[in-house]
Write an enzyme that holds these catalytic residues in place. Structure first.
Site, PDB file in Angstrom:
ATOM      1  N   HIS A 191      43.561  38.590  43.931  1.00  0.00           N
ATOM      2  CA  HIS A 191      44.987  38.327  44.139  1.00  0.00           C
ATOM      3  C   HIS A 191      45.136  36.966  44.799  1.00  0.00           C
ATOM      4  O   HIS A 191      44.316  36.576  45.628  1.00  0.00           O
ATOM      5  CB  HIS A 191      45.613  39.400  45.045  1.00  0.00           C
ATOM      6  N   ASP A 201      47.288  46.589  40.108  1.00  0.00           N
ATOM      7  CA  ASP A 201      47.085  47.026  38.718  1.00  0.00           C
ATOM      8  C   ASP A 201      45.851  47.889  38.534  1.00  0.00           C
ATOM      9  O   ASP A 201      45.629  48.402  37.431  1.00  0.00           O
ATOM     10  CB  ASP A 201      46.993  45.801  37.804  1.00  0.00           C
TER      11      ASP A 201
HETATM   12  C1  SDX Z   1      49.723  40.950  39.741  1.00  0.00           C
HETATM   13  O1  SDX Z   1      51.394  37.289  42.587  1.00  0.00           O
HETATM   14  C2  SDX Z   1      51.627  38.525  42.687  1.00  0.00           C
HETATM   15  O2  SDX Z   1      52.138  39.009  43.684  1.00  0.00           O
HETATM   16  C3  SDX Z   1      51.256  39.350  41.449  1.00  0.00           C
HETATM   17  C4  SDX Z   1      51.412  40.843  41.598  1.00  0.00           C
HETATM   18  C5  SDX Z   1      52.870  41.234  41.767  1.00  0.00           C
HETATM   19  O3  SDX Z   1      53.138  42.301  42.351  1.00  0.00           O
HETATM   20  O4  SDX Z   1      53.752  40.526  41.195  1.00  0.00           O
HETATM   21  O5  SDX Z   1      50.665  41.300  42.701  1.00  0.00           O
HETATM   22  C6  SDX Z   1      50.944  41.567  40.339  1.00  0.00           C
HETATM   23  O6  SDX Z   1      49.826  40.106  38.882  1.00  0.00           O
HETATM   24  C7  SDX Z   1      48.383  41.362  40.287  1.00  0.00           C
HETATM   25  C8  SDX Z   1      47.215  40.559  39.643  1.00  0.00           C
HETATM   26  C9  SDX Z   1      46.874  41.166  38.286  1.00  0.00           C
HETATM   27  N1  SDX Z   1      45.882  40.359  37.609  1.00  0.00           N
HETATM   28  C10 SDX Z   1      44.604  40.731  37.473  1.00  0.00           C
HETATM   29  O7  SDX Z   1      44.135  41.774  37.925  1.00  0.00           O
HETATM   30  C11 SDX Z   1      43.757  39.786  36.635  1.00  0.00           C
HETATM   31  C12 SDX Z   1      42.436  39.535  37.337  1.00  0.00           C
HETATM   32  N2  SDX Z   1      42.700  38.813  38.560  1.00  0.00           N
HETATM   33  C13 SDX Z   1      42.424  37.369  38.548  1.00  0.00           C
HETATM   34  O8  SDX Z   1      42.718  36.735  37.336  1.00  0.00           O
HETATM   35  C14 SDX Z   1      42.909  36.667  39.791  1.00  0.00           C
HETATM   36  O9  SDX Z   1      42.484  37.402  40.852  1.00  0.00           O
HETATM   37  C15 SDX Z   1      44.373  36.355  39.947  1.00  0.00           C
HETATM   38  C16 SDX Z   1      44.932  35.666  38.775  1.00  0.00           C
HETATM   39  C17 SDX Z   1      45.136  37.592  40.209  1.00  0.00           C
HETATM   40  C18 SDX Z   1      44.473  35.443  41.186  1.00  0.00           C
HETATM   41  O10 SDX Z   1      43.808  34.289  40.838  1.00  0.00           O
HETATM   42  P1  SDX Z   1      43.708  33.082  41.866  1.00  0.00           P
HETATM   43  O11 SDX Z   1      44.529  33.267  43.082  1.00  0.00           O
HETATM   44  O12 SDX Z   1      43.928  31.836  41.072  1.00  0.00           O
HETATM   45  O13 SDX Z   1      42.230  33.254  42.345  1.00  0.00           O
HETATM   46  P2  SDX Z   1      41.141  32.170  42.227  1.00  0.00           P
HETATM   47  O14 SDX Z   1      40.972  31.794  40.784  1.00  0.00           O
HETATM   48  O15 SDX Z   1      41.448  31.083  43.192  1.00  0.00           O
HETATM   49  O16 SDX Z   1      39.846  32.996  42.691  1.00  0.00           O
HETATM   50  C19 SDX Z   1      39.238  32.743  43.916  1.00  0.00           C
HETATM   51  C20 SDX Z   1      37.777  33.139  43.678  1.00  0.00           C
HETATM   52  C21 SDX Z   1      37.201  32.463  42.442  1.00  0.00           C
HETATM   53  O17 SDX Z   1      35.809  32.309  42.651  1.00  0.00           O
HETATM   54  P3  SDX Z   1      35.215  30.798  42.923  1.00  0.00           P
HETATM   55  O18 SDX Z   1      35.641  29.968  41.708  1.00  0.00           O
HETATM   56  O19 SDX Z   1      35.885  30.340  44.203  1.00  0.00           O
HETATM   57  O20 SDX Z   1      33.730  30.982  43.010  1.00  0.00           O
HETATM   58  O21 SDX Z   1      37.715  34.549  43.413  1.00  0.00           O
HETATM   59  C22 SDX Z   1      37.227  34.759  42.083  1.00  0.00           C
HETATM   60  C23 SDX Z   1      37.393  33.466  41.328  1.00  0.00           C
HETATM   61  O22 SDX Z   1      36.405  33.345  40.311  1.00  0.00           O
HETATM   62  N3  SDX Z   1      38.052  35.827  41.484  1.00  0.00           N
HETATM   63  C24 SDX Z   1      37.589  36.754  40.666  1.00  0.00           C
HETATM   64  C25 SDX Z   1      38.691  37.547  40.331  1.00  0.00           C
HETATM   65  N4  SDX Z   1      39.774  37.073  40.940  1.00  0.00           N
HETATM   66  C26 SDX Z   1      39.378  35.999  41.648  1.00  0.00           C
HETATM   67  N5  SDX Z   1      36.342  36.984  40.182  1.00  0.00           N
HETATM   68  C27 SDX Z   1      36.208  38.040  39.340  1.00  0.00           C
HETATM   69  N6  SDX Z   1      37.227  38.853  38.985  1.00  0.00           N
HETATM   70  C28 SDX Z   1      38.470  38.644  39.456  1.00  0.00           C
HETATM   71  N7  SDX Z   1      39.460  39.450  39.100  1.00  0.00           N
END
Ligand code: SDX
Length: 394
Positions: A261, A315
């Site tokens: 998140h 989710d």
């Molecule tokens: C919702 O914004 C909201 O409030 C949204 C929501 C709402 O109520 O409206 O809460 C609803 O959309 C929840 C999120 C649903 N999406 C997912 O479950 C999809 C999977 N999640 C990721 O795509 C991700 O976590 C996001 C998109 C939700 C957040 O992405 P960010 O903030 O851009 O995170 P980031 O890319 O900066 O990640 C930080 C680190 C990274 O590693 P490094 O590059 O620093 O080594 O964490 C890792 C990422 O690779 N990471 C994950 C991950 N999420 C972050 N690694 C593996 N799996 C994941 N899901």
């Protein structure tokens, strides 16, 4: 004017000032108008919560009764909207159907009066009332059946499950679904809410605002993740395969659906509540085959990625609840939209209160002062790899 540094995805950049909801991502806190989500989930209903979000305070008994009456009165769809839905392909995604219907509503209420509180109230009621009917109608029509009319004697949540499954839901199922709607109603400036705000800031109509937000919510990185979680659990298939799956994702740096998140760096408080709701349903209606896999996945991901703040988000468990309620997987995100319409409309109304059209700036990275090259002067090769363009097939 000071230009702040560029932050991809506007991470950490305030886009507005708002009093609607508050999130503390380190402590796992979510409050709607200052009231903790745990209290609202336990003691409130979705419609009362929607009223709180949109009008800024808990309604009096009379206000709540009037709001619920208005919503019941406006649940039905114009027959032209239903006729339009008959032309939608059965294979189309329900979020695309919902986006089309939300925008089409604007055709019937095209008089814009954004400075008229009555217009604002009418738009809020019509959208909150009709979105569930649209979602349920598309489900029945894509199966070749006539949609069923809403029932005024059923609550908001029970009526949706009735329209969807053509039978009255169990009271526990209806109550749990209502709590799910409360949990999904609002979450500060998430992507779809920001989309709603940008659209609202041009002073277009609220139906276009909601249509923008629906399109944004549909993406798998946002609201579409709840559907993807089920596909992922199906793909993993067994508890034994969980850890190899996680290892592979980490090795490929691929995102694990339902985790992570932008704000929460601990387990999403909504996921904690949804997990308990799922367990209540399992106790009464039988276990879900994917629950053990989900529990093992949460453990494995927390071990491997917890140091990055990657934990279950809203989710991750919601789909297991919806499955037990008889909701088809590709309706999980439309259900999210039914709830989030309250948050979108709350921000729409707040935006109108102190509007300034969104127009951010950019850091330009392209060339400058280029000259036009006439067609005859351009090289025959198409790109730096020397590939000539393939003729477009007619
Ligand atoms: C919702 O914004 C909201 O409030 C949204 C929501 C709402 O109520 O409206 O809460 C609803 O959309 C929840 C999120 C649903 N999406 C997912 O479950 C999809 C999977 N999640 C990721 O795509 C991700 O976590 C996001 C998109 C939700 C957040 O992405 P960010 O903030 O851009 O995170 P980031 O890319 O900066 O990640 C930080 C680190 C990274 O590693 P490094 O590059 O620093 O080594 O964490 C890792 C990422 O690779 N990471 C994950 C991950 N999420 C972050 N690694 C593996 N799996 C994941 N899901």
């Amino acid at each position: 004017m000071t230009v702040c540094e560029y932050r991809p995805g506007l991470e950490g950049i305030p886009a507005t000032q708002s009093s609607i909801s508050y999130v503390d991502g380190q402590q796992g806190v979510l409050e709607y108008r200052g009231i903790g989500i745990e209290q609202l989930a336990e003691k409130s209903t979705f419609l009362e919560t929607a009223y709180l979000l949109i009008w800024g305070g808990l309604p009096t008994p009379q206000e709540l009764e009037g709001f619920e009456y208005e919503i019941r009165y406006h649940r039905r769809l114009k027959y032209r909207i239903r006729d339009m839905m008959k032309c939608f392909p059965e294979s189309g995604h329900p979020m695309d159907a919902l986006q089309a219907c939300a925008a089409a509503l604007g055709l019937f209420y095209s008089k814009r009066a954004l400075d008229d509180p009555a217009y604002i109230q009418d738009a809020v009621v019509r959208l909150l009332a009709k979105i569930p009917t649209m979602v349920a109608a598309f489900q029945l029509m894509r199966k070749g059946n006539d949609p069923v009319q809403p029932r005024d004697d059923l609550s908001y949540a029970a009526n949706f499950l009735y329209m969807l499954n053509e039978r009255e839901p169990d009271p526990l199922a209806a109550r749990i679904f209502d709590i799910c709607l409360t949990l999904h109603a609002e979450h500060t400036i998430n992507a779809s809410t920001f989309s709603a705000m940008v659209t609202a800031s041009t002073l277009t109509d609220p139906y276009a605002v909601v249509a923008s937000a629906v399109g944004t919510l549909a993406g798998p990185l946002h609201g579409g993740a709840n559907e993807e979680v089920i596909f992922m659990l199906q793909q993993i298939g067994s508890v034994e395969k969980v850890r190899p799956f996680v290892e592979d994702c980490v090795a490929r740096k691929s995102r694990i659906m339902g985790f992570g998140h932008r704000v929460y760096k601990v387990k999403d408080p909504r996921a904690t509540i949804l997990q308990k709701l799922a367990e209540q349903l399992f106790e009464k209606f039988g276990q879900d085959e994917y629950y053990e896999i989900a529990l093992e996945l949460e453990q494995a991901v927390s071990e491997k990625l917890g140091h990055k703040g990657v934990f279950p988000n809203v989710d991750f468990y919601s789909g297991l609840v919806y499955r037990k309620l008889g909701i088809p997987v590709d309706l999980f995100t439309p259900v999210f939209a039914i709830a989030r319409a309250a948050g979108w409309l709350a921000h729409w109304k707040e935006q109108l209160g102190e509007n300034r059209i969104f127009r951010p700036t950019q850091i330009y990275t392209g060339p400058r002062n280029q000259s036009y090259v006439t067609l005859s002067q351009r090289p025959q090769i198409w790109d730096k790899n020397g590939q000539s363009p393939q003729p477009l097939t007619p």
